[in-house]
Design an enzyme around this catalytic site. Structure first.
Site, PDB file in Angstrom:
ATOM      1  N   SER A  12       0.804  -1.227   0.000  1.00  0.00           N
ATOM      2  CA  SER A  12       0.000   0.000   0.000  1.00  0.00           C
ATOM      3  C   SER A  12       0.835   1.274   0.000  1.00  0.00           C
ATOM      4  O   SER A  12       0.337   2.326  -0.370  1.00  0.00           O
ATOM      5  CB  SER A  12      -0.973   0.017   1.174  1.00  0.00           C
ATOM      6  OG  SER A  12      -0.291   0.241   2.383  1.00  0.00           O
ATOM      7  N   LYS A  53       0.981   4.928   6.864  1.00  0.00           N
ATOM      8  CA  LYS A  53       0.156   5.665   5.907  1.00  0.00           C
ATOM      9  C   LYS A  53       0.629   7.106   5.818  1.00  0.00           C
ATOM     10  O   LYS A  53       1.353   7.601   6.678  1.00  0.00           O
ATOM     11  CB  LYS A  53      -1.323   5.664   6.341  1.00  0.00           C
ATOM     12  CG  LYS A  53      -1.954   4.299   6.437  1.00  0.00           C
ATOM     13  CD  LYS A  53      -2.099   3.653   5.086  1.00  0.00           C
ATOM     14  CE  LYS A  53      -2.680   2.254   5.217  1.00  0.00           C
ATOM     15  NZ  LYS A  53      -2.655   1.549   3.961  1.00  0.00           N
TER      16      LYS A  53
END
Length: 144
Positions: A25, A67
């Site tokens: 990701s 993230k």
């Protein structure tokens, strides 16, 4: 020797937390199965900023997500055609190399919420964890 051992324990238990990234990701910024450090002191005097790559504790003491912050407290965030819009304006994201045309309706962040996403937007939205996160869950800024 004891002082060095004590200093190492304090440093790597409370100040710089070692983590290993898994998954795709955050490609191409961070590759899977790499070793990184999280600076827990990075937000002692300052709040997280847009663009910071952070470690987020979501489930248990050993599960940490990595993230990027794209939305700050109180802002309106939407994803239109794969482009992140903050308060109605398109956000420039030079770190995103692959992008699919995601569409996510606008959300308004609470006073202590951040909107986080990975850099690999070539995945379908169902394969990607992203969205709101409470500020107290942010452990610190990812280094290296």
């Amino acid at each position: 020797m004891l002082v060095l051992a004590g200093l190492s324990v304090v440093t790597f238990k409370w100040v710089l937390i070692p983590i290993r990234t898994e998954g795709v990701s955050m490609l191409p910024t961070y590759r899977s199965d790499t070793f990184n450090l999280v600076n827990r002191l990075s937000y002692v005097r300052a709040s997280p900023r847009r663009g910071d790559v952070v470690a987020i504790r979501l489930a248990g003491p050993n599960v940490v997500y990595v993230k990027r912050i794209v939305g700050l407290p109180g802002e309106r965030v939407a994803i239109v055609g794969g482009q992140v819009h903050v308060n109605g304006e398109v956000m420039l994201e030079p770190y995103v190399k692959h992008r699919r045309p995601w569409d996510v309706g606008e959300v308004t962040l609470a006073p202590d919420e951040y909107f986080v996403m990975g850099d690999n937007r070539g995945m379908s939205p169902g394969e990607h964890d992203f969205g709101r996160v409470d500020g107290w869950r942010i452990l610190g800024r990812v280094m290296f």
